[in-house]
Design an enzyme around this catalytic site. Structure first.
Site: not given
Ligand SMILES: [Zn+2]
Length: 397
Positions: A92, A154
């Site tokens: 992401d 993340e």
């Molecule tokens: Zn990163």
């Protein structure tokens, strides 16, 4: 084998052209599934077994565990102990500010050895780097598996990394021994970072005319007690814990914002405080939250008022890989530099908690991450490939 820069750029441009913004604002949040499918195709085409794990029961969010296993069957019988090297990255990106980009953030743009695009350095560029690094080993007899791990979310909740802790997403990952988390560190080895939690405390009092305090219960007065207590708690933490490996060598707590009340002549009915906690390795966020909750219960009882604490996200614990471990020594020797600490949190503590030795190390610089005109320095790719190949030789052949 020389580095095929045009393949690298072609693959990076595919990843950049596949948007995967994760954001706590649901209007901007996209999911990463298309990137996962793209990577699954790349790696299955060269002989990896791919395992896609849906995250948060959301079909748009997934982790990929791609494994290149030793050719002999029953490798688990031959190697009952842990084995295997993981190259891990998140798929992401953060959102972008359209007005401040010189070029389209989803079209890779190359200029002067820099490849510009959203996520180019943080950290889509890691996957083509890994892809290039494993090429010479595809027909070699591996003793231990090479595992490519690609995660979701993340940049927000770390729910992808969290999902890995659930029962057995993949045998190979459960047994893996070593992991490189390829965040952009300009290939410096990072063996520790602080943990982070973000909390809110909400006090529900009772408003009333200020001329008679008995008409209400002043949330702002009680918040004063809460803040006094938190500052005392912070002081205690800083007396008890310190770590010379960090620039700010003590745990910190920042009181970030406060909202409450509406008028000088009204008893403040409600007050809310938000703060963060940055922990050192060895400290548990959950333990700190328990300690804070005990204090809040005491203050609430004393003042006959409702106090609620809520975590704004689950938090990430601090990470430290033992300086004396073989993995740290090996990598330090390879790159000719001592491992260090960083100020940002990563998925490393999750892999570490699964029993792996973990270092954070990848091409590109964090200085260009989360910025308009994000780019990765192409000059860093070939040395990165060489380092990853040395690790494969050491731990998988
Ligand atoms: Zn990163």
């Amino acid at each position: 084998m020389t580095f095929n820069q045009s393949l690298f750029c072609e693959q990076l441009s595919q990843l950049v052209a596949t948007p995967s913004i994760s954001c706590t604002n649901p209007n901007l949040d996209m999911g990463n599934r298309d990137v996962i499918d793209l990577l699954a195709n790349w790696f299955s085409d060269i002989g990896f077994t791919v395992d896609i794990q849906t995250v948060d029961n959301n079909p748009q969010k997934a982790n990929l565990i791609a494994t290149l296993s030793p050719r002999e069957s029953n490798s688990s019988e031959q190697h009952p102990q842990r084995g295997g090297l993981v190259f891990s990255g998140h798929t992401d990106t953060v959102p972008y500010d359209d007005m401040r980009w010189t070029h389209d953030p989803f079209t890779l743009h190359i200029n002067n050895d820099r490849a510009f695009g959203l996520g180019a350095t943080d950290m889509k560029g890691f996957f083509p780097t890994v892809y290039a690094a494993i090429q010479p080993f595809l027909d070699k007899p591996l003793l231990e598996p090479i595992i490519v791990l690609a995660t979701a979310d993340e940049e927000t909740s770390m729910s992808g990394a969290r999902a890995l802790m659930n029962p057995s997403p993949s045998q190979s990952l459960q047994k893996a021994r070593y992991a490189i988390v390829g965040e952009p560190t300009s290939m410096q080895a990072i063996r520790m970072h602080k943990g982070i939690g973000m909390e809110s405390i909400r006090i529900q009092g009772k408003s009333g005319h200020s001329s008679d305090p008995s008409l209400g219960n002043n949330a702002l007065d009680v918040m004063h007690d809460v803040i006094t207590d938190l500052k005392h708690f912070r002081q205690q933490l800083q007396q008890r814990h310190s770590h010379p490996g960090f620039v700010i060598d003590v745990p910190t707590m920042n009181l970030g914002c406060i909202h409450g009340g509406d008028n000088p002549n009204r008893i403040c009915g409600q007050c809310e405080l938000e703060f963060d906690l940055r922990t050192l390795p060895g400290m548990s966020l959950d333990d700190l939250r328990d300690d804070i909750d005990q204090q809040l219960t005491r203050i609430a009882e004393k003042n006959q008022i409702i106090i609620e604490r809520e975590s704004l996200f689950e938090g990430v614990n601090a990470f430290e890989q033992d300086a004396d471990s073989d993995f740290v020594r090996t990598v330090e020797k390879l790159i000719g530099q001592e491992s260090q600490s960083v100020a940002f949190a990563t998925e490393a503590p999750f892999l570490h908690a699964m029993g792996m030795d973990v270092l954070v190390m990848g091409p590109g610089s964090i200085d260009q991450a989360h910025q308009p005109d994000e780019y990765i320095d192409l000059k860093q790719i070939e040395p990165a490939i060489n380092t990853l190949q040395s690790l494969i030789k050491k731990y998988c052949l």
